[in-house]
Motif scaffolding. Structure first.
Motif, PDB file in Angstrom:
ATOM      1  N   ILE A   1      35.524  -5.671  23.102  1.00 31.41           N
ATOM      2  CA  ILE A   1      34.973  -4.483  23.737  1.00 31.41           C
ATOM      3  C   ILE A   1      35.080  -4.599  25.253  1.00 31.41           C
ATOM      4  O   ILE A   1      34.978  -5.695  25.815  1.00 31.41           O
ATOM      5  N   ARG A   2      35.330  -3.460  25.892  1.00 31.35           N
ATOM      6  CA  ARG A   2      35.321  -3.378  27.354  1.00 31.35           C
ATOM      7  C   ARG A   2      34.130  -2.508  27.754  1.00 31.35           C
ATOM      8  O   ARG A   2      34.075  -1.330  27.408  1.00 31.35           O
ATOM      9  N   HIS A   3      33.205  -3.087  28.490  1.00 30.48           N
ATOM     10  CA  HIS A   3      31.963  -2.396  28.822  1.00 30.48           C
ATOM     11  C   HIS A   3      32.183  -1.331  29.895  1.00 30.48           C
ATOM     12  O   HIS A   3      32.783  -1.609  30.946  1.00 30.48           O
ATOM     13  N   LYS A   4      31.743  -0.114  29.603  1.00 29.17           N
ATOM     14  CA  LYS A   4      31.783   1.009  30.552  1.00 29.17           C
ATOM     15  C   LYS A   4      33.132   1.096  31.281  1.00 29.17           C
ATOM     16  O   LYS A   4      33.224   1.029  32.497  1.00 29.17           O
ATOM     17  N   SER A   5      34.175   1.291  30.496  1.00 29.70           N
ATOM     18  CA  SER A   5      35.536   1.273  31.026  1.00 29.70           C
ATOM     19  C   SER A   5      36.214   2.634  31.077  1.00 29.70           C
ATOM     20  O   SER A   5      37.371   2.744  31.477  1.00 29.70           O
ATOM     21  N   LEU A   6      35.499   3.696  30.654  1.00 31.68           N
ATOM     22  CA  LEU A   6      36.090   5.034  30.671  1.00 31.68           C
ATOM     23  C   LEU A   6      35.009   6.044  31.055  1.00 31.68           C
ATOM     24  O   LEU A   6      33.870   5.966  30.593  1.00 31.68           O
ATOM     25  N   LYS A   7      35.384   7.012  31.896  1.00 28.87           N
ATOM     26  CA  LYS A   7      34.473   8.105  32.251  1.00 28.87           C
ATOM     27  C   LYS A   7      34.797   9.327  31.399  1.00 28.87           C
ATOM     28  O   LYS A   7      35.962   9.734  31.294  1.00 28.87           O
ATOM     29  N   ILE A   8      33.761   9.910  30.819  1.00 26.99           N
ATOM     30  CA  ILE A   8      33.925  11.124  29.994  1.00 26.99           C
ATOM     31  C   ILE A   8      33.044  12.231  30.559  1.00 26.99           C
ATOM     32  O   ILE A   8      31.874  12.015  30.891  1.00 26.99           O
ATOM     33  N   ILE A   9      33.627  13.417  30.673  1.00 22.17           N
ATOM     34  CA  ILE A   9      32.875  14.596  31.115  1.00 22.17           C
ATOM     35  C   ILE A   9      32.051  15.109  29.945  1.00 22.17           C
ATOM     36  O   ILE A   9      32.577  15.411  28.882  1.00 22.17           O
ATOM     37  N   CYS A  10      30.741  15.162  30.128  1.00 22.93           N
ATOM     38  CA  CYS A  10      29.905  15.635  29.025  1.00 22.93           C
ATOM     39  C   CYS A  10      28.693  16.434  29.526  1.00 22.93           C
ATOM     40  O   CYS A  10      27.845  16.802  28.740  1.00 22.93           O
TER      41      CYS A  10
END
Length: 292
Positions: A283-292
């Motif tokens: 797992i890669r911790h907090k590795s992608l930003k998602i618009i929500c």
């Protein structure tokens, strides 16, 4: 005048069995065009969303939006992983597991309005034998169903259910050796799901306690169970109580190794991929930003 943010909408025209011919028009009606400058591109071959995502980085876009299901999200997310570019989602898949978990509306107009807010959350991402996953990866029964569903002429939940029934008729559990954060297990399993978020999609929760930003994956081991208990197992899935079944064991971990008898299908966010007998997962911790 303030510069508008350039957004690339990547549209999968066949996801979820839904026509999207009026999608561009809907975006132009709902998106705040004083803030955003949209561009639309349609995928026409496997991995096309990934290619378009990579091009979007080079072309200086401010965000990309996956208009499709978890497979489209996977390709586009993989392209921008490790960058500051955020990923938007307009859910158009068969299950929409990641979108449902994040609270992104299934209604197109409502999902587009979320993009207007441009709020982002950092999420974890998983990797299995070099392939990224954002929702759930798995092997065993659900991977065989995904493999069958890929050839199904009927898309959407009905096609998926038909595939599940066809696979169930002659599916047998297997023996697996697992090493989770250094501890070894040997399990006979109907299937094993490695969950970053709690659900497959359609509100079917395989790992009810999973969180997409806790830095941990939930290894869900579904043991052999009597076939007459299948309705009860399905009930657990939709009642968010799979972890309460005596036939389900969930082990949290960050580094996971699974060894099986031979090569076979693995589903990666619902898409079947042929992999070998040894699976290495991290797992890669907090590795992608998602618009929500």
């Amino acid at each position: 005048m303030r510069k508008r943010k350039r957004i690339l909408f990547v549209i999968n025209p066949i996801s979820g069995g839904k026509k999207k011919t009026a999608f561009n028009k809907q975006v132009l009606e709902v998106l705040d065009l004083e803030k955003f400058d949209p561009t639309f591109k349609i995928t026409d071959h496997p991995n096309h969303a990934y290619e378009l995502g990579k091009s979007a980085i080079l072309e200086g876009y401010d965000a990309v939006v996956a208009v499709g299901g978890d497979g489209t999200i996977n390709e586009l997310g993989s392209a921008i992983l490790g960058t500051d570019m955020p990923l938007g989602i307009v859910p158009e898949g068969s299950g929409n597991g990641l979108a449902l978990y994040l609270g992104i509306p299934l209604n197109e107009s409502a999902a587009i309005r979320r993009i207007n807010r441009f709020d982002t959350v950092e999420v974890d991402t998983g990797e299995i034998n070099g392939r990224n996953f954002f929702n759930i990866a798995g092997l065993g029964f659900d991977a065989s169903v995904s493999d069958h569903f890929a050839t199904e002429t009927i898309r959407g939940p009905i096609g998926y259910l038909r595939s599940a029934i066809n696979v169930l008729s002659n599916f047998k559990p297997s023996i697996y050796r697992l090493v989770i954060d250094g501890k070894e297990y040997r399990k006979e399993a109907f299937m094993i799901s490695v969950a970053n978020s709690p659900q497959y999609g359609n509100n079917a929760y395989i790992a009810p306690q999973a969180s997409i930003n806790d830095g941990i994956l939930d290894v869900c081991i579904v043991k052999r169970f009597p076939l007459y208990l299948l309705p009860k197992m399905v009930f657990h899935l939709f009642n968010k109580s799979a972890d309460q079944s005596e036939y389900v064991e969930i082990i949290p971990g960050k580094k996971i190794e699974i060894v099986r008898d031979g090569k076979g299908p693995v589903h990666v966010d619902g898409e079947p991929v042929e992999m070998g007998e040894k699976l290495e997962i991290a797992i890669r911790h907090k590795s992608l930003k998602i618009i929500c």
